[in-house]
Scaffold this motif. Structure first.
Motif, PDB file in Angstrom:
ATOM      1  N   SER A 192     -43.964 -33.346   3.698  1.00 23.46           N
ATOM      2  CA  SER A 192     -45.248 -32.889   4.224  1.00 23.46           C
ATOM      3  C   SER A 192     -45.421 -33.215   5.710  1.00 23.46           C
ATOM      4  O   SER A 192     -46.330 -32.702   6.339  1.00 23.46           O
ATOM      5  N   ALA A 193     -44.545 -34.046   6.287  1.00 24.57           N
ATOM      6  CA  ALA A 193     -44.631 -34.281   7.726  1.00 24.57           C
ATOM      7  C   ALA A 193     -43.685 -33.363   8.500  1.00 24.57           C
ATOM      8  O   ALA A 193     -43.539 -33.491   9.703  1.00 24.57           O
ATOM      9  N   LEU A 194     -43.031 -32.444   7.788  1.00 25.44           N
ATOM     10  CA  LEU A 194     -42.019 -31.600   8.438  1.00 25.44           C
ATOM     11  C   LEU A 194     -42.520 -30.171   8.604  1.00 25.44           C
ATOM     12  O   LEU A 194     -43.423 -29.747   7.891  1.00 25.44           O
ATOM     13  N   ASP A 195     -41.918 -29.419   9.531  1.00 24.96           N
ATOM     14  CA  ASP A 195     -42.362 -28.036   9.674  1.00 24.96           C
ATOM     15  C   ASP A 195     -41.690 -27.146   8.626  1.00 24.96           C
ATOM     16  O   ASP A 195     -40.815 -27.575   7.886  1.00 24.96           O
ATOM     17  N   LEU A 196     -42.148 -25.914   8.562  1.00 22.49           N
ATOM     18  CA  LEU A 196     -41.811 -25.016   7.457  1.00 22.49           C
ATOM     19  C   LEU A 196     -40.306 -24.905   7.196  1.00 22.49           C
ATOM     20  O   LEU A 196     -39.839 -25.090   6.081  1.00 22.49           O
ATOM     21  N   ILE A 197     -39.557 -24.626   8.271  1.00 25.72           N
ATOM     22  CA  ILE A 197     -38.121 -24.398   8.086  1.00 25.72           C
ATOM     23  C   ILE A 197     -37.445 -25.671   7.619  1.00 25.72           C
ATOM     24  O   ILE A 197     -36.650 -25.678   6.672  1.00 25.72           O
ATOM     25  N   THR A 198     -37.791 -26.801   8.264  1.00 28.82           N
ATOM     26  CA  THR A 198     -37.186 -28.076   7.905  1.00 28.82           C
ATOM     27  C   THR A 198     -37.555 -28.469   6.480  1.00 28.82           C
ATOM     28  O   THR A 198     -36.734 -28.991   5.734  1.00 28.82           O
ATOM     29  N   GLN A 199     -38.798 -28.215   6.113  1.00 31.40           N
ATOM     30  CA  GLN A 199     -39.250 -28.537   4.757  1.00 31.40           C
ATOM     31  C   GLN A 199     -38.374 -27.858   3.717  1.00 31.40           C
ATOM     32  O   GLN A 199     -37.902 -28.475   2.768  1.00 31.40           O
ATOM     33  N   ARG A 200     -38.111 -26.588   3.949  1.00 35.27           N
ATOM     34  CA  ARG A 200     -37.313 -25.827   2.991  1.00 35.27           C
ATOM     35  C   ARG A 200     -35.913 -26.413   2.874  1.00 35.27           C
ATOM     36  O   ARG A 200     -35.365 -26.560   1.790  1.00 35.27           O
ATOM     37  N   LEU A 201     -35.333 -26.793   4.014  1.00 40.66           N
ATOM     38  CA  LEU A 201     -33.976 -27.328   4.008  1.00 40.66           C
ATOM     39  C   LEU A 201     -33.919 -28.678   3.291  1.00 40.66           C
ATOM     40  O   LEU A 201     -33.000 -28.942   2.512  1.00 40.66           O
ATOM     41  N   VAL A 202     -34.913 -29.531   3.545  1.00 38.23           N
ATOM     42  CA  VAL A 202     -34.900 -30.861   2.934  1.00 38.23           C
ATOM     43  C   VAL A 202     -35.135 -30.767   1.426  1.00 38.23           C
ATOM     44  O   VAL A 202     -34.501 -31.461   0.638  1.00 38.23           O
TER      45      VAL A 202
END
Lengths: 332, 530
Positions: B172-182
């Motif tokens: 939840s502290a990450l942006d959209l693209i990074t969130q998906r990857l993590v």
């Protein structure tokens, strides 16, 4: 956040050197400004230095002679540059009252004052930091309360009074240590060390108290941080996590205080050297002020400023060695 | 036998009960999501299981790992935690030691658990497993991006080859693209290592993406539990139904709003931050905003989207007059300015609403005092009219003017964001700049706040510039979307068209990173596309 992750190949040593270089420039500028302020205060402000040194009862002839001797006829900027240039070559001028080179006088006294300040600093760290650590790790327990009450008292006790108390107990009462005076290092270094022990203790007491309090606060603060929880999640107990991850982070605020404390220590030596009859820089300045020896006061002051700013410089560099974040965005 | 069994877990702070008797089981290799809003007790549950509760909290109940109770000695519990349970937390910046290199932090976790596992892992292996390069291991946390930090956290959690991974809001502290990857990484690793997962989140879509079973928590209790299919697609309880419907945004009105004349025109704006090297020598400036031009018509809702660090907030600061452009200019209602020189008379026409309603109010000022501050921009205003203006703004956002005497801490997050909007409205502005207006809010109140914004827009004919990385919200709100990358606007168009047929690479990535809707068919065992 957001910026900077592309910091790329970070050679920390290079970053530290660049940071140190920046601080060094700041250090040189500080010294120059300090010299200028001292010069303006002592030489340029209304009132004739020669008249001041000789007192109200001096004859005009002797004043004129002293003015000539001190080179007071030259324009101000020439006198300032001359003074600076002399200092760079180790020539601080002649003391009017002691009839000796100021540099020599200061050098002799530094052998007492510098060890005194350094001992006091070491004692305050050796005593204060572990006590702060202990208090933080046993927060809210009896030991914490005891240490904090002691620290409160330690800050409140004036060091000249504590010095006299030490003399009464250890010199007059127990006869373990000399009550005052100083044996030069070359004559008997053991005796010299014993002579500095009580004064160092007297100087160190308030500093150790402050350090204990700062260390405790910093560590309690760090203990609540997320990365301590992470360390515990990795399999460490709270004490282990604090020891491995907490202490180094807590040292950051402690370092700041240490740098500032050295200045107080140096100022404190003036009082303590008088209590213990130590022939140190503090005593020299004290006498020089009483005897209105402006040249000596000027030289000794600049040496004190040099000592304090060098400590600040060292603190700053230590800071950068401990904290990688400072090495980069250090512009601010 | 269950891997983890929790029975009647209660967590108290003094007399206040935060977790109220919850029970759950987790089989080896199973992935359970705990869904709940802030304050529901989901994080405390995780901390209670691992004996990491904050000071002042006490717990009771039984927690069994492999059928055996957790040890009572602190040391034995710490070692067990290290060996059997890996943990990933929400904010990777503060969860990593700032003074230690990533390699050393991972190595510590390996060393601590070296007797536990037969096949030793080493740091390079772990870095590779979480998709980091070897050079990242030599860095400190502040030298990594948000996504890289979270990967480093995961590497640390995996070091002891745990049987259970607990991830508390890991994206939840990450942006959209990074969130998906993590998310993809976590699902992938759990599958590969047959590791059980306890995934805690307020984001239903993220839970649906990685978990097979889900438990819904509400004020300290589990209100509903079951398979992801059952709970999220056919919820039985009212609370779950409300959560599910709130996580969907109503599609935007299809007809075009009537637009007025150009209200704001940004002409070739560039913002440079000058930098100097170690010897104070000027080096290439940082350029967060690079030759941006755009125009917004009166009554239009424009969204600015892009990954974190793309310059969208800097651009907004220039527009509202908190920062100045290094080059270019802006015209508002025909008056030209560069940023900080925004004339006072115009300032009242442009208002800003911040992301976090918790830190954007002075805690020592009453709401009334905070809300009346912008009124000094109207020197001609009669002081006697101030209460009327405040009441007007507060009523407009659906709150009672009697609340004006209270202080910020007495309000919930949703109410505070309403008050922040009221503060922006009090000068009767024409343009509202909204910086991530709902991303700090719980799912269930996001919908309300967006509805409010839409209503106010229609009622007062407001113009919005919305800054966000949430494409679903943007699609529901905006007439037009501008996509920003590295200081430049790379694509723009109507949200329906641009998200259906993205042309630029970044827009394509953003669209692909969107998590599927809850009712979209999906196979939770499949690795999500990265």
């Amino acid at each position: 956040m957001g910026g900077g992750p592309e910091g790329g190949d970070t050679a920390p040593s290079r970053a530290v050197i660049a940071y140190a270089l920046r601080r060094l420039i700041g250090f040189a500028v500080t010294l120059l400004v300090a010299a200028l302020v001292i010069f303006v205060l002592l030489d340029l402000l209304p009132g004739d230095p020669a008249q001041f040194i000789l007192g109200i009862n001096a004859t005009p002839a002797s004043v004129a002679q002293l003015r000539l001797q001190m080179g007071l006829d030259a324009p101000a900027y020439q006198r300032f540059l001359g003074w600076l240039g002399g200092m760079l070559q180790g020539d601080f001028g002649m003391s009017y009252t002691q009839r000796a080179p100021v540099a020599q006088l200061i050098w002799d006294r530094l052998g007492v004052t510098l060890p005194l300040a350094v001992f006091a600093m070491v004692i305050s760290m050796v005593v204060g930091l572990p006590l702060g650590l202990l208090a933080a790790r046993r927060r809210g327990k009896a030991i914490d309360t005891t240490i904090m009450v002691l620290a409160q008292t330690g800050v409140a006790i004036p060091n000249f009074w504590f010095g006299m108390l030490l003399v009464l107990v250890f010199a007059v009462g127990l006869r373990w240590l000399p009550p005052g005076g100083f044996t030069p290092w070359i004559e008997d270094s053991g005796l010299a060390l014993r002579g500095l022990l009580l004064p160092s203790l007297a100087l160190a007491l308030p500093q150790a108290s402050i350090l204990a309090r700062v260390m405790r606060t910093a560590l309690v603060d760090v203990a609540g941080q997320d990365f301590i929880r992470t360390a515990r999640a990795k399999g460490l107990t709270m004490d282990e996590a604090l020891w491995r991850h907490g202490v180094r982070n807590a040292l950051l605020p402690v370092l700041t205080i240490l740098g500032l404390q050295f200045a107080y220590l140096v100022a404190g030596t003036i009082v303590v050297e008088n209590v213990f009859y130590l022939p140190g820089l503090g005593k020299l300045i004290y006498t020089a002020i009483l005897e209105r020896d402006l040249i000596l006061v000027r030289g000794a002051t600049i040496i004190l400023i040099l000592a304090v700013t060098s400590t600040m410089l060292l603190t700053d560099i230590a800071y950068a060695l401990v904290d990688p974040r400072l090495r980069e965005g250090a512009q601010r | 036998m269950s891997l983890l069994e929790v029975k009647d877990l209660v967590v108290r702070f003094g007399d206040a009960v935060a977790v109220d008797g919850i029970s759950l089981t987790l089989q080896p290799g199973e992935r359970l999501g705990i869904i709940g809003e802030s304050g529901s007790g989901k994080t405390l549950t995780a901390l209670a299981i691992t004996d990491l509760l904050p000071e002042g909290a006490s717990r009771s109940g039984t927690i069994l790992l492999d059928g055996a109770p957790m040890p009572t000695s602190e040391r034995a519990m710490a070692r067990l935690r290290g060996q059997r349970i890996g943990m990933v937390f929400q904010e990777p910046m503060t969860a990593l030691n700032p003074l230690m290199r990533i390699n050393d932090q991972i190595a510590e976790a390996i060393e601590l658990n070296s007797q536990h596992v037969s096949a030793q892992l080493d740091t390079p292996q772990l870095l590779t497993e979480v998709g980091l390069e070897q050079k990242h291991g030599d860095r400190y946390a502040h030298q990594l991006s948000g996504g890289q930090r979270q990967r480093a956290m995961i590497a640390m959690a995996l070091a002891s080859q745990p049987d259970l991974l607990i991830a508390d809001e890991p994206t939840s502290a990450l942006d959209l693209i990074t969130q998906r990857l993590v998310l993809a990484l976590i699902a992938d690793i759990c599958a590969r290592r047959r590791m059980a997962l306890l995934f805690i989140s307020h984001d239903l879509k993220a839970v649906a993406q990685v978990c097979t079973r889900v438990a819904v928590m509400h004020s300290g209790r589990i209100v509903e539990t079951g398979s992801v299919e059952q709970v999220l697609r056919a919820p039985q309880q009212d609370y779950t139904r409300r959560l599910v419907s709130a996580s969907r945004f109503a599609p935007a009105a299809t007809e075009l709003r009537p637009l007025g004349e150009t209200l704001l025109q940004v002409k070739g704006v560039t913002r440079d931050y000058h930098r100097r090297n170690a010897l104070f020598w000027p080096i290439a400036p940082l350029r967060p905003v690079n030759d941006v031009s755009l125009s917004i018509a009166s009554g239009e809702v424009v969204a600015l989207v892009g990954p974190s660090g793309c310059g969208k907030t800097t651009l907004a600061k220039v527009i509202v007059g908190l920062d100045s452009a290094s080059a270019g200019s802006i015209a508002f209602a025909g008056q030209s300015y560069r940023g900080r020189d925004l004339p006072k008379a115009l300032r009242r026409d442009i208002s800003l609403v911040f992301q976090d309603p918790f830190s954007s109010f002075d805690p020592r000022m009453s709401i009334g005092a905070s809300l009346s501050e912008p009124l000094h921009l109207e020197p001609a205003l009669d002081r006697a009219l101030t209460p009327a203006r405040l009441a007007e703004a507060v009523s407009a956002v659906g709150l009672d003017p009697a609340m004006l005497d209270r202080y910020p801490h007495e309000f919930s997050g949703g109410q505070r964001q309403r008050l922040a909007i009221a503060r922006a409205l009090v000068t009767r502005p024409r343009l509202l700049v909204l910086d991530e207006p709902v991303s700090a809010l719980d799912v269930s109140v996001r919908g309300e706040v967006l509805e409010l914004l839409a209503r106010l827009q229609a009622q007062f004919g407001l113009t919005y510039l919305i800054i966000s990385h949430d494409l679903d919200m943007v699609a529901a709100m905006a007439d037009r979307v501008l996509v920003m990358e590295a200081g430049r606007i790379v694509e723009q168009g109507r949200p329906g068209e641009i998200f259906a047929h993205p042309l630029h690479r970044l827009t394509q990535e953003l669209v692909a990173a969107r998590l599927p809707e809850l009712d979209a068919p999906s196979d939770p065992d499949a690795t999500p596309a990265g």
